[in-house]
Design a protein around this motif. Structure first.
Motif, mmCIF file in Angstrom:
data_model
loop_
_atom_site.group_PDB
_atom_site.id
_atom_site.type_symbol
_atom_site.label_atom_id
_atom_site.label_comp_id
_atom_site.label_asym_id
_atom_site.label_seq_id
_atom_site.Cartn_x
_atom_site.Cartn_y
_atom_site.Cartn_z
ATOM 1 N N UNK A 1 0.832 -1.210 0.000
ATOM 2 C CA UNK A 1 0.000 0.000 0.000
ATOM 3 C C UNK A 1 0.864 1.256 0.000
ATOM 4 N N UNK A 2 1.913 1.255 0.820
ATOM 5 C CA UNK A 2 2.822 2.411 0.855
ATOM 6 C C UNK A 2 3.487 2.611 -0.508
ATOM 7 N N UNK A 3 3.844 1.483 -1.150
ATOM 8 C CA UNK A 3 4.504 1.584 -2.459
ATOM 9 C C UNK A 3 3.568 2.164 -3.510
ATOM 10 N N UNK A 4 2.285 1.816 -3.416
ATOM 11 C CA UNK A 4 1.302 2.378 -4.345
ATOM 12 C C UNK A 4 1.115 3.871 -4.079
ATOM 13 N N UNK A 5 0.980 4.213 -2.804
ATOM 14 C CA UNK A 5 0.753 5.622 -2.445
ATOM 15 C C UNK A 5 1.948 6.512 -2.801
ATOM 16 N N UNK A 6 3.140 5.952 -2.711
ATOM 17 C CA UNK A 6 4.336 6.740 -3.024
ATOM 18 C C UNK A 6 4.613 6.803 -4.518
ATOM 19 N N UNK A 7 3.919 5.949 -5.279
ATOM 20 C CA UNK A 7 4.138 5.908 -6.721
ATOM 21 C C UNK A 7 5.171 4.884 -7.147
ATOM 22 N N UNK A 8 5.765 4.171 -6.183
ATOM 23 C CA UNK A 8 6.760 3.158 -6.534
ATOM 24 C C UNK A 8 6.123 2.024 -7.330
ATOM 25 N N UNK A 9 4.863 1.687 -6.962
ATOM 26 C CA UNK A 9 4.086 0.723 -7.746
ATOM 27 C C UNK A 9 2.960 1.499 -8.419
ATOM 28 N N UNK A 10 2.992 1.523 -9.752
ATOM 29 C CA UNK A 10 1.985 2.271 -10.498
ATOM 30 C C UNK A 10 0.753 1.429 -10.806
ATOM 31 N N UNK A 11 0.965 0.116 -11.039
ATOM 32 C CA UNK A 11 -0.152 -0.701 -11.512
ATOM 33 C C UNK A 11 0.139 -2.176 -11.215
ATOM 34 N N UNK A 12 -0.955 -2.946 -11.061
ATOM 35 C CA UNK A 12 -0.883 -4.402 -10.922
ATOM 36 C C UNK A 12 -1.542 -5.037 -12.144
ATOM 37 N N UNK A 13 -0.937 -6.107 -12.629
ATOM 38 C CA UNK A 13 -1.532 -6.900 -13.696
ATOM 39 C C UNK A 13 -1.723 -8.326 -13.188
ATOM 40 N N UNK A 14 -2.905 -8.862 -13.371
ATOM 41 C CA UNK A 14 -3.100 -10.284 -13.152
ATOM 42 C C UNK A 14 -3.104 -10.932 -14.530
ATOM 43 N N UNK A 15 -2.017 -11.598 -14.851
ATOM 44 C CA UNK A 15 -1.868 -12.249 -16.155
ATOM 45 C C UNK A 15 -1.869 -13.749 -15.895
ATOM 46 N N UNK A 16 -2.987 -14.388 -16.186
ATOM 47 C CA UNK A 16 -3.090 -15.804 -15.857
ATOM 48 C C UNK A 16 -4.118 -16.503 -16.704
ATOM 49 N N UNK A 17 -4.317 -17.774 -16.393
ATOM 50 C CA UNK A 17 -5.253 -18.598 -17.138
ATOM 51 C C UNK A 17 -4.555 -19.813 -17.700
#
Length: 537
Positions: A376-392
């Motif tokens: 959560x901190x990484x998202x709020x700080x901008x360190x993590x911009x986006x998550x992708x769930x690539x599966x199947x």
């Protein structure tokens, strides 16, 4: 023969002479007849439930029998004959107990005595026999294939002692639909398909409880892709209990156990990884068996599904168990793997040490949520911009290199979660980390979709928003019926903007697709560059 239940169906419409999976017309007909017999059992079971009669053994048997018709599970005609006869036997016994009778339709069906005669009877159960409105036929097939996936998860859970009579009640309700005298319009068939997805969430919750309650919550674990000098057995499929029983039976016998396909994530379970001879992973996804298995110098065991026609070069060392069937192979009953062990001891095994590369597994919901604050901190700080769930699912049809390229091109400030065998397009890629959080997180098998959903729900709760408002995009590949029911589950949860590929289901008509686009904004994949640009701006 007509079968359109998988993504690789011939010409994108349906297999009519022989299945792309290797399914023969005889087996296809017997699978259709098995479903028809199950519809009869469902009609009786629903009447019995009205009188308070619920038989857990029959409930589970119904799920098992439906699971055996799923792609790449059972190719053995003789075993389908057994299933059909036992389904009718259960139906008749339950009808006597409930005091109900049917004079027409699947609940009055009596199986012929020979395989040839059963094949002729199957004409009444063929998909092409339904002359309803094409859009309703489309939704009926969507429901059926979703129920096949649901039956698989319900069976996986039941094997570990986790059941819910409401899950089986829905399976019977769905199987009876179209034969229960109820006239349903398009909207009502949509509702039934979404109810299948909702019920599947419960089935996956039960399976998650069975897996984690029995074997512990997965923990991050390095899995070698190489090998070491020793006798060996390769285990494919999904079933944790089969693997555990094999580990117990091979303890102290000088045999290493390797996983193949979707068994890779099992290395993260504490109660399984404690066995020192549970060594590593060999090969990639199910469709590469013919290229990879000739090089494995030991016995091979298939659990649950994903079997392809064994080649002569390794056929004599392939064994099946549970619902998996192939004519002529040795089938192991009641968790007795002595024949597999004998064959492994006869084989040369690996004659040298070649450790090779390692991959990480074990990022189930407990592991991910244990570092939720950091995420959560990484998202709020901008360190993590986006998550992708690539599966199947993975598969052999052209176009699946899209998923490799997509993951490779994800920016360094994004995280990729993955599950199911689709991961084998990129599972060994070095994506680095963000503040100690790996950029590639293996959530587990397709069976672990519940874990991925719970991660999304927990993150939405932490950010006080809906799942659709998260910086999260779902890019999914499908092949068989477990993927169909997971998609129905996501739709039942109201999740939108899913990208699906490499091709859309043959059983979806333009009108049904338009409904999905308008209500859920489902999109077919295009190119990695175009899709990444559309997602990230």
């Amino acid at each position: 023969m007509f079968c359109n239940q998988c993504e690789q169906t011939a010409k994108g419409t349906g297999c009519t002479t022989i299945g792309v999976c290797g399914k023969q017309p005889e087996v296809s007909a017997l699978q259709d007849l098995t479903v028809y017999a199950l519809r009869g059992l469902a009609l009786v079971a629903l009447e019995a439930r009205k009188k308070g009669i619920v038989d857990p053994a029959i409930d589970h048997y119904g799920a098992k029998a439906l699971f055996t018709t799923l792609t790449n599970v059972n190719f053995d005609p003789a075993r389908f004959q057994t299933y059909i006869n036992e389904i009718v036997k259960h139906r008749q016994a339950l009808a006597v107990r409930a005091g109900v009778s049917f004079s027409t339709g699947p609940a009055s069906f009596q199986p012929a005595a020979t395989l040839d005669a059963l094949g002729a009877q199957a004409e009444i159960a063929a998909l092409t026999a339904d002359k309803s409105d094409p859009d309703i036929v489309s939704l009926k097939q969507t429901l059926l294939y979703g129920m096949k996936g649901l039956a698989a998860y319900a069976d996986h859970a039941a094997v570990l002692g986790q059941t819910d009579p409401e899950v089986f009640a829905f399976l019977f309700k769905g199987l009876a639909a179209g034969y229960d005298g109820v006239q349903r319009d398009l909207g009502q068939w949509v509702e039934l398909a979404l109810e299948c997805g909702k019920t599947n969430l419960r089935a996956m919750e039960l399976l998650d409880a069975g897996n984690t309650g029995t074997y512990g919550h997965p923990v991050p674990t390095q899995v070698p892709l190489g090998h070491r000098k020793n006798k060996c057995i390769l285990v494919s499929g999904h079933d944790l209990r089969d693997l555990h029983e094999l580990l117990k039976q091979t303890e102290g016998k000088g045999i290493d156990i390797y996983t193949h396909g979707e068994m890779l994530p099992t290395h993260g379970y504490p109660e399984l990884k404690k066995y020192p001879h549970f060594y590593g992973h060999f090969g990639t996804a199910w469709q590469n068996q013919h290229k990879e298995f000739p090089a494995f110098p030991g016995a091979i065991l298939f659990t649950t599904n994903c079997i392809q026609k064994p080649q002569d070069s390794y056929k004599d060392r392939v064994f099946t168990t549970g619902l998996v069937g192939w004519p002529g192979l040795v089938h192991c009953e009641n968790y007795d793997f002595s024949a597999v062990i004998r064959k492994a001891l006869e084989m040369p095994g690996f004659t040298d040490d070649a450790p090779g590369k390692n991959v990480m597994v074990g990022f189930g919901r407990n592991t991910v949520m244990s570092v939720a604050g950091q995420v959560i901190d990484a998202v709020k700080s901008g360190a993590i911009r986006h998550f992708f769930l690539v599966g199947g699912c993975d598969g052999a049809k052209p176009g699946r290199n899209y998923y490799t390229e997509f993951v490779e091109k994800t920016p360094k400030d994004t995280v990729v979660l993955t599950l199911a065998c689709g991961k084998f397009r990129f599972f060994d890629k070095e994506l680095g980390d963000i503040g100690g959080i790996p950029r590639l997180l293996d959530v587990g098998q397709c069976n672990d979709a519940y874990s991925a959903i719970q991660i999304a729900v927990a993150l939405a709760g932490a950010f006080e928003c809906g799942v659709n408002d998260l910086p999260l995009s779902l890019v999914l590949s499908w092949y068989e019926q477990k993927a169909v029911v997971i998609l129905l589950t996501l739709l039942a949860l109201g999740i939108k903007d899913i990208r699906l590929g490499p091709s859309l289901p043959a059983f979806i008509t333009p009108n049904v697709l338009n409904f999905l686009v308008q209500n859920y904004n489902i999109k077919p994949i295009t190119t990695p560059d175009e899709d990444l640009k559309a997602i990230l701006g």
